[in-house]
Design a protein around this motif. Sequence first.
Motif, PDB file in Angstrom:
ATOM      1  N   UNK A  75       0.799  -1.224   0.000  1.00 45.04           N
ATOM      2  CA  UNK A  75       0.000   0.000   0.000  1.00 45.04           C
ATOM      3  C   UNK A  75       0.833   1.274   0.000  1.00 45.04           C
ATOM      4  N   UNK A  76       2.162   1.146  -0.097  1.00 47.88           N
ATOM      5  CA  UNK A  76       3.035   2.328  -0.065  1.00 47.88           C
ATOM      6  C   UNK A  76       3.982   2.294  -1.269  1.00 47.88           C
ATOM      7  N   UNK A  77       3.458   2.548  -2.476  1.00 46.07           N
ATOM      8  CA  UNK A  77       4.310   2.486  -3.669  1.00 46.07           C
ATOM      9  C   UNK A  77       5.370   3.577  -3.723  1.00 46.07           C
ATOM     10  N   UNK A  78       5.346   4.511  -2.772  1.00 42.94           N
ATOM     11  CA  UNK A  78       6.348   5.572  -2.738  1.00 42.94           C
ATOM     12  C   UNK A  78       7.653   5.140  -2.077  1.00 42.94           C
ATOM     13  N   UNK A  79       7.730   3.929  -1.542  1.00 41.47           N
ATOM     14  CA  UNK A  79       8.966   3.499  -0.888  1.00 41.47           C
ATOM     15  C   UNK A  79      10.095   3.366  -1.906  1.00 41.47           C
ATOM     16  N   UNK A  80      11.320   3.526  -1.404  1.00 42.24           N
ATOM     17  CA  UNK A  80      12.509   3.451  -2.242  1.00 42.24           C
ATOM     18  C   UNK A  80      13.481   2.435  -1.654  1.00 42.24           C
ATOM     19  N   UNK A  81      14.424   1.946  -2.473  1.00 41.52           N
ATOM     20  CA  UNK A  81      15.448   1.043  -1.927  1.00 41.52           C
ATOM     21  C   UNK A  81      16.246   1.667  -0.790  1.00 41.52           C
ATOM     22  N   UNK A  82      16.583   2.955  -0.902  1.00 42.06           N
ATOM     23  CA  UNK A  82      17.327   3.608   0.174  1.00 42.06           C
ATOM     24  C   UNK A  82      16.537   3.599   1.478  1.00 42.06           C
ATOM     25  N   UNK A 138       3.421  12.284  -5.086  1.00 43.96           N
ATOM     26  CA  UNK A 138       4.781  12.112  -4.588  1.00 43.96           C
ATOM     27  C   UNK A 138       5.662  11.380  -5.583  1.00 43.96           C
ATOM     28  N   UNK A 139       5.077  10.423  -6.323  1.00 40.20           N
ATOM     29  CA  UNK A 139       5.848   9.587  -7.252  1.00 40.20           C
ATOM     30  C   UNK A 139       5.131   9.581  -8.606  1.00 40.20           C
ATOM     31  N   UNK A 140       5.085  10.718  -9.295  1.00 37.74           N
ATOM     32  CA  UNK A 140       4.270  10.815 -10.519  1.00 37.74           C
ATOM     33  C   UNK A 140       4.736   9.911 -11.654  1.00 37.74           C
ATOM     34  N   UNK A 141       6.018   9.537 -11.670  1.00 42.80           N
ATOM     35  CA  UNK A 141       6.520   8.708 -12.754  1.00 42.80           C
ATOM     36  C   UNK A 141       6.501   7.217 -12.422  1.00 42.80           C
ATOM     37  N   UNK A 142       6.047   6.867 -11.237  1.00 47.95           N
ATOM     38  CA  UNK A 142       5.931   5.450 -10.885  1.00 47.95           C
ATOM     39  C   UNK A 142       4.775   4.819 -11.643  1.00 47.95           C
TER      40      UNK A 142
END
Length: 237
Positions: free
Chosen positions: A103-110, A210-214
Amino acid sequence: MSTLIVIAKTPVPGRVKTRLTPPFTPQEAAALAEAALADTLRAARETDVEHRLLVLDGVPRTAWHRDFTVVPQVPGTLDRRLAAAFAQAALRDPGPVLLVGMDTPQITPDLLRSCLPGAEDAEHTEDTEGTDAAADATLGPADDGGFWCLGFREPRGLDLEAHLVGVPMSTDHTGRDQLGRLRAAGLSVRLAPTLRDVDTVEDADHVAALVPESRFGVRFRDLRQRLDVPAGTGPRP
């Protein structure tokens, strides 16, 4: 050695993201869930860990097996399914484990790397105990009162059911209750940044901004434009 768990549902219309309907149809809500899961799996794939588990409710798709061991969720309530997922990870490796949802597609590897219990780089976290010592657990609060990630530094040595089972899920105090349960057991807990889950259209609008290109951001923008769903306020200041 470390393990990253993604716990998820196969995006079947009518079974996922039901709070997005209306204005979206069940098929469109499932498409948004699939995009969110794809972004989550991509972030997990790009995170430097030894093991990746996809703990799944539903039938897996072939692409999901790339870089993941796919295992079914056990029956029962979410608290029991979480405990079982951690137990699955501990059977494979005794090292740190971090669990996230879809539910949090804004997460990043970092972000994921920094949230692993015992991670040396604490840039994205704050130690709730006021010390720099490695914490026993990591908890990532969610805006709605839940939590988006949970991790343990040494899960094999813990009574996982005692730490998880019985914590009420899907409430506006789930995160607080889970934190209290861990602390009551004597575990030191490090808090990760607070993130917003995607449950409602307003949540989806916020996260997509937050992540428009995802994949999630592109899919949500396309559906919103085609259905003329009013935009929300976007990211909070």
